[in-house]
Design a protein around this motif. Sequence first.
Motif, PDB file in Angstrom:
ATOM      1  N   LEU A   1       0.863  -1.177   0.000  1.00  0.00           N
ATOM      2  CA  LEU A   1       0.000   0.000   0.000  1.00  0.00           C
ATOM      3  C   LEU A   1       0.900   1.227   0.000  1.00  0.00           C
ATOM      4  N   ARG A   2       0.815   2.052  -1.044  1.00  0.00           N
ATOM      5  CA  ARG A   2       1.596   3.284  -1.108  1.00  0.00           C
ATOM      6  C   ARG A   2       0.749   4.421  -0.572  1.00  0.00           C
ATOM      7  N   VAL A   3       1.343   5.206   0.316  1.00  0.00           N
ATOM      8  CA  VAL A   3       0.652   6.344   0.916  1.00  0.00           C
ATOM      9  C   VAL A   3       1.423   7.603   0.548  1.00  0.00           C
ATOM     10  N   GLU A   4       0.711   8.568  -0.011  1.00  0.00           N
ATOM     11  CA  GLU A   4       1.319   9.841  -0.409  1.00  0.00           C
ATOM     12  C   GLU A   4       0.637  10.974   0.339  1.00  0.00           C
ATOM     13  N   LEU A   5       1.429  11.923   0.804  1.00  0.00           N
ATOM     14  CA  LEU A   5       0.910  13.144   1.415  1.00  0.00           C
ATOM     15  C   LEU A   5       1.339  14.294   0.517  1.00  0.00           C
ATOM     16  N   ARG A   6       0.362  15.014  -0.024  1.00  0.00           N
ATOM     17  CA  ARG A   6       0.646  16.130  -0.926  1.00  0.00           C
ATOM     18  C   ARG A   6       0.043  17.412  -0.376  1.00  0.00           C
ATOM     19  N   SER A   7       0.752  18.501  -0.639  1.00  0.00           N
ATOM     20  CA  SER A   7       0.245  19.814  -0.233  1.00  0.00           C
ATOM     21  C   SER A   7      -0.923  20.193  -1.126  1.00  0.00           C
ATOM     22  N   ALA A   8      -1.600  21.280  -0.790  1.00  0.00           N
ATOM     23  CA  ALA A   8      -2.727  21.749  -1.590  1.00  0.00           C
ATOM     24  C   ALA A   8      -2.295  22.136  -2.999  1.00  0.00           C
TER      25      ALA A   8
ATOM     26  N   GLY B   1      -0.106  20.362  -4.674  1.00  0.00           N
ATOM     27  CA  GLY B   1       0.276  19.132  -5.357  1.00  0.00           C
ATOM     28  C   GLY B   1       1.690  18.660  -5.095  1.00  0.00           C
ATOM     29  N   GLN B   2       2.452  19.388  -4.274  1.00  0.00           N
ATOM     30  CA  GLN B   2       3.828  19.001  -3.977  1.00  0.00           C
ATOM     31  C   GLN B   2       3.835  17.764  -3.078  1.00  0.00           C
ATOM     32  N   LEU B   3       4.643  16.760  -3.445  1.00  0.00           N
ATOM     33  CA  LEU B   3       4.769  15.562  -2.636  1.00  0.00           C
ATOM     34  C   LEU B   3       5.568  15.891  -1.375  1.00  0.00           C
ATOM     35  N   VAL B   4       4.940  15.727  -0.222  1.00  0.00           N
ATOM     36  CA  VAL B   4       5.548  16.066   1.063  1.00  0.00           C
ATOM     37  C   VAL B   4       6.131  14.823   1.728  1.00  0.00           C
ATOM     38  N   TRP B   5       5.446  13.681   1.555  1.00  0.00           N
ATOM     39  CA  TRP B   5       5.842  12.452   2.229  1.00  0.00           C
ATOM     40  C   TRP B   5       5.277  11.279   1.450  1.00  0.00           C
ATOM     41  N   GLU B   6       6.030  10.190   1.390  1.00  0.00           N
ATOM     42  CA  GLU B   6       5.556   8.993   0.690  1.00  0.00           C
ATOM     43  C   GLU B   6       6.204   7.763   1.315  1.00  0.00           C
ATOM     44  N   LYS B   7       5.427   6.694   1.421  1.00  0.00           N
ATOM     45  CA  LYS B   7       5.966   5.449   1.957  1.00  0.00           C
ATOM     46  C   LYS B   7       5.113   4.291   1.464  1.00  0.00           C
ATOM     47  N   VAL B   8       5.750   3.133   1.291  1.00  0.00           N
ATOM     48  CA  VAL B   8       5.038   1.917   0.921  1.00  0.00           C
ATOM     49  C   VAL B   8       5.005   0.997   2.131  1.00  0.00           C
TER      50      VAL B   8
ATOM     51  N   GLU C   1       6.947  17.576  11.473  1.00  0.00           N
ATOM     52  CA  GLU C   1       7.765  18.423  10.607  1.00  0.00           C
ATOM     53  C   GLU C   1       6.957  19.091   9.494  1.00  0.00           C
ATOM     54  N   VAL C   2       5.646  18.879   9.485  1.00  0.00           N
ATOM     55  CA  VAL C   2       4.780  19.403   8.427  1.00  0.00           C
ATOM     56  C   VAL C   2       4.130  20.699   8.898  1.00  0.00           C
ATOM     57  N   SER C   3       4.116  21.702   8.049  1.00  0.00           N
ATOM     58  CA  SER C   3       3.477  22.987   8.374  1.00  0.00           C
ATOM     59  C   SER C   3       1.962  22.839   8.396  1.00  0.00           C
ATOM     60  N   LYS C   4       1.294  23.763   9.103  1.00  0.00           N
ATOM     61  CA  LYS C   4      -0.162  23.726   9.117  1.00  0.00           C
ATOM     62  C   LYS C   4      -0.693  24.022   7.717  1.00  0.00           C
ATOM     63  N   GLY C   5      -1.862  23.483   7.435  1.00  0.00           N
ATOM     64  CA  GLY C   5      -2.471  23.709   6.128  1.00  0.00           C
ATOM     65  C   GLY C   5      -3.335  22.541   5.710  1.00  0.00           C
TER      66      GLY C   5
ATOM     67  N   VAL D   1      -4.138  13.115   1.343  1.00  0.00           N
ATOM     68  CA  VAL D   1      -3.522  11.813   1.602  1.00  0.00           C
ATOM     69  C   VAL D   1      -4.113  10.832   0.601  1.00  0.00           C
ATOM     70  N   THR D   2      -3.254  10.231  -0.211  1.00  0.00           N
ATOM     71  CA  THR D   2      -3.707   9.271  -1.212  1.00  0.00           C
ATOM     72  C   THR D   2      -3.165   7.891  -0.881  1.00  0.00           C
ATOM     73  N   PHE D   3      -4.054   6.923  -0.891  1.00  0.00           N
ATOM     74  CA  PHE D   3      -3.709   5.524  -0.681  1.00  0.00           C
ATOM     75  C   PHE D   3      -3.802   4.830  -2.029  1.00  0.00           C
ATOM     76  N   VAL D   4      -2.726   4.191  -2.461  1.00  0.00           N
ATOM     77  CA  VAL D   4      -2.697   3.513  -3.754  1.00  0.00           C
ATOM     78  C   VAL D   4      -2.394   2.043  -3.510  1.00  0.00           C
ATOM     79  N   GLN D   5      -3.298   1.184  -3.982  1.00  0.00           N
ATOM     80  CA  GLN D   5      -3.131  -0.260  -3.829  1.00  0.00           C
ATOM     81  C   GLN D   5      -3.506  -0.904  -5.156  1.00  0.00           C
ATOM     82  N   SER D   6      -2.519  -1.533  -5.794  1.00  0.00           N
ATOM     83  CA  SER D   6      -2.700  -2.122  -7.123  1.00  0.00           C
ATOM     84  C   SER D   6      -3.175  -1.033  -8.080  1.00  0.00           C
ATOM     85  N   THR D   7      -4.363  -1.196  -8.644  1.00  0.00           N
ATOM     86  CA  THR D   7      -4.878  -0.218  -9.609  1.00  0.00           C
ATOM     87  C   THR D   7      -5.905   0.716  -8.988  1.00  0.00           C
ATOM     88  N   GLU D   8      -6.121   0.614  -7.690  1.00  0.00           N
ATOM     89  CA  GLU D   8      -7.118   1.445  -7.015  1.00  0.00           C
ATOM     90  C   GLU D   8      -6.437   2.516  -6.167  1.00  0.00           C
TER      91      GLU D   8
END
Length: 85
Positions: A27-34, A36-43, A60-64, A68-75
Amino acid sequence: QEISIVPNPAMDGFSFNYPGNAGDAGLRVELRSATGQLVWEKVFTGPDTGTSRVDVDLSEVSKGIYFVTFVQSTESRTFKLSVLK
């Protein structure tokens, strides 16, 4: 079981649970700013059965507003997350 994030709004972190059947790709998890900048990612790869709980540190993340996107296979599924400080 559906993936969900708590708490929202968050202060210093959030948690999510996901089913252990993440498959070979995990499961890939991405945290992006408003903007669209990738702030954090982990599988994450979990056990074959049961549910895994993961805690994500946002100290370490600023307020705002973040996405958060969860990517698993094609979903994928995206949640809006407010970070307060």
